[in-house]
Structures are given as structure tokens and as C-alpha cells.
Design a protein around this motif. Structure first.
Motif, PDB file in Angstrom:
ATOM      1  N   THR A   1      -2.412  33.584  35.658  1.00 38.72           N
ATOM      2  CA  THR A   1      -3.246  34.791  35.645  1.00 38.72           C
ATOM      3  C   THR A   1      -2.810  35.704  34.503  1.00 38.72           C
TER       4      THR A   1
ATOM      5  N   THR B   1       0.563  24.515  30.845  1.00 41.83           N
ATOM      6  CA  THR B   1       0.771  23.065  31.002  1.00 41.83           C
ATOM      7  C   THR B   1       0.018  22.501  32.198  1.00 41.83           C
TER       8      THR B   1
ATOM      9  N   GLU C   1       5.597  17.125  42.708  1.00 40.92           N
ATOM     10  CA  GLU C   1       6.821  16.807  41.948  1.00 40.92           C
ATOM     11  C   GLU C   1       6.568  17.060  40.464  1.00 40.92           C
TER      12      GLU C   1
ATOM     13  N   GLY D   1       4.489  27.457  32.211  1.00 45.49           N
ATOM     14  CA  GLY D   1       4.701  26.149  32.839  1.00 45.49           C
ATOM     15  C   GLY D   1       5.603  25.234  32.041  1.00 45.49           C
TER      16      GLY D   1
ATOM     17  N   ARG E   1      10.423  23.499  32.116  1.00 44.63           N
ATOM     18  CA  ARG E   1      10.704  23.534  33.562  1.00 44.63           C
ATOM     19  C   ARG E   1      11.966  22.792  33.925  1.00 44.63           C
TER      20      ARG E   1
ATOM     21  N   ARG F   1      -5.947  31.177  46.802  1.00 45.70           N
ATOM     22  CA  ARG F   1      -6.397  30.945  45.411  1.00 45.70           C
ATOM     23  C   ARG F   1      -7.628  30.039  45.377  1.00 45.70           C
TER      24      ARG F   1
ATOM     25  N   TYR G   1      -9.126  32.772  40.743  1.00 52.58           N
ATOM     26  CA  TYR G   1      -9.507  33.907  41.597  1.00 52.58           C
ATOM     27  C   TYR G   1      -8.620  33.906  42.835  1.00 52.58           C
TER      28      TYR G   1
ATOM     29  N   ARG H   1       6.636  21.959  45.787  1.00 47.96           N
ATOM     30  CA  ARG H   1       6.639  22.615  44.461  1.00 47.96           C
ATOM     31  C   ARG H   1       7.713  23.703  44.411  1.00 47.96           C
TER      32      ARG H   1
END
Ligand code: AP5
Length: 213
Positions: free
Chosen positions: A15, A31, A57, A85, A88, A122, A132, A166
Motif C-alpha cells: 500500500t 516482488t 513459504e 518484499g 527477505r 484485504r 483495498y 508467512r
């Protein structure tokens, strides 16, 4: 301006990357969106990434590093970017830093209950990937994207079980990067609270303080 947005799932990285990119005229590199386009187009990368993404994952480092290296070579990314992203993992951070020194790495933070509430509500546009939230950022017409009229859907990895995975992947693989960039003097911490516009203002203040915007 080379800005990295770090943070757990649902904290608002995508966002804010979209909003800052539009306000500042800097390209955004997201990403998750890039990978989802590969999956939708059934490319070789998409076929390799799909299962990992469905389970929450991380996709293998070598695939991600190659994808980002190619994107950073594009003309529009030469002068700067906002990246969400990536990196990581420590391996991704090392590969990134071999080519680029970020100006600032922003760690967005929010309570875990808030993250789960945001991901549960979301909705994303199937066509243009606009994001959104049913309560915090609803579209004008229910189920329809304001920007392109596309259908709004619940992301397949936004189920409670996959969200938990996640979050685990974030704590295990990505959170160490917060300490890495703090030690390098590149880190700014921003609480992702107080509404979407308020968080954008806090991020703009960080960029202003660092004389980046
Ligand atoms: P990715 O799409 O990057 O998922 P993520 O990191 O889990 O992050 P999200 O997109 O879920 O959250 P966000 O922080 O962007 O939040 P958003 O702005 O949408 O990655 C997906 C998968 O791809 C990974 O699981 C992995 O498999 C793979 N992958 C990607 N990159 C990889 C890499 N480098 N290495 C290996 N694998 C990789 O906001 C969430 C919701 O909250 C929205 O509804 C929004 O409207 C709302 N919201 C936002 N801000 C606020 C606010 N301030 N107040 C209230 N609501 C808000």
C-alpha cells in the motif's frame, strides 16, 4: 532515492510503496506482484514459485535474486526505486548489497492481531493488483476496482493457516535483516498505525529527514 520497505505480511508495505511511488514519481518494485504476474502467465518462474507461495513459504533465493537483478537493470530503476518484499533473507541482502547501497531501509511495524485483521479484510484487483480493505480502504462499489473496474478477490494466501506460515517465515528469515540494517545505520522504524494516509505522512517525514524527498 533507493528505499527498501521491510515488514511482516499485512503491515502495509505494498500500500505504501504504491502511494509513495505515485507521490514521488519513483518506480516501485513489488516482488509479490511480480511473482503473482509470473504465476498468472504460467511462466517457468511462475511454475517454480507457485507451490511455495500457496504454502506461505519463501521462494528460492536464486530465483528471486535473478528476477530482481534483471528488474534493477531496467532504465527506470537506475536513478532510484521503492522496493517492497526484497531482500527477505540474508543471502538476498548480500546479493542486493553487492550491486546497490540503499539510502534507507524502513521497517514497518504493527501488532500481530492487526496484521491478521488487515489480511482477512484485504481485497485485491484481479486485473491491476490494486489493494483495498473492506473496512479501512473500501472500493466505491463493492467487489469492483475503482481504478480499472476489475473484480476484487481475496488473495489465495490470505487464509489463516497460510498467514501463520508467512508470519513464521518472516520472523525466521526476514526479521534478522532489521538488525542487519540497524547495525549499518540505514534503518528507520515506523509504526504502521493511525490510518493509511497517516503512515504515508510518517514515511514522507523519514525521507525528508534523510534529505531524500
Ligand atoms: P508478498 O505479496 O510480498 O506478501 P507479504 O510479504 O506477506 O506481504 P503482503 O503483500 O501480504 O502485505 P503488505 O505488507 O504489502 O500489506 P498491504 O499493503 O497489502 O509475497 C507473497 C509471497 O511471494 C510470499 O509469501 C513468498 O512466497 C513470495 N515472495 C515474495 N517476495 C519474496 C522474496 N523476496 N523471497 C522469497 N519469496 C518471496 O496491506 C494489507 C491490508 O491492510 C490491505 O487490505 C490494506 O488496505 C490494509 N492496510 C494497509 N495499511 C493500513 C493501515 N495503516 N491501516 C489500516 N489498514 C491498512
Amino acid at each position: 532515492m533507493k528505499v527498501v520497505l521491510l515488514g511482516p505480511p499485512g503491515v502495509g508495505k505494498g500500500t505504501q510503496a504504491r502511494r509513495l511511488s505515485e507521490i514521488l514519481g519513483v518506480p516501485r518494485i513489488i516482488t509479490g506482484d511480480m511473482l503473482r504476474r509470473h504465476v498468472a502467465s504460467d511462466t517457468s518462474l511462475g511454475r517454480k514459485a507457485r507451490g511455495f507461495m500457496e504454502r506461505g513459504e519463501l521462494v528460492h533465493d536464486d530465483l528471486i535474486i535473478a528476477m530482481i537483478r534483471e528488474r534493477l537493470e531496467d532504465e527506470d530503476a537506475r536513478e532510484g526505486f521503492i522496493i517492497d518484499g526484497f531482500p527477505r533473507t540474508v543471502a538476498q541482502a548480500e546479493a542486493f548489497e553487492a550491486h546497490v547501497t540503499p539510502d534507507v531501509v524502513v521497517a514497518l511495524e504493527a501488532a500481530e492481531g492487526e496484521l491478521i485483521e488487515r489480511l482477512s479484510g484485504r481485497r485485491v484487483c484481479r486485473e491491476c493488483q490494486a489493494v483495498y480493505h473492506l473496512v479501512h480502504d473500501p472500493p466505491r462499489r463493492s467487489g469492483v476496482c475503482d481504478r480499472c473496474g476489475g473484480e476484487l478477490v481475496h488473495r489465495e494466501d490470505d487464509t489463516e493457516e497460510v498467514i501463520r506460515e508467512r508470519l513464521r517465515a518472516y520472523r525466521r528469515e526476514t526479521e534478522p535483516l532489521v538488525h542487519r540494517y540497524a547495525a549499518k545505520g540505514l534503518l528507520a522504524r515506523v509504526r504502521s498505525e493511525g490510518g493509511i494516509g497517516e503512515v504515508t505522512r510518517k514515511l514522507q517525514a523519514v525521507l525528508h529527514d534523510r534529505r531524500l524527498a
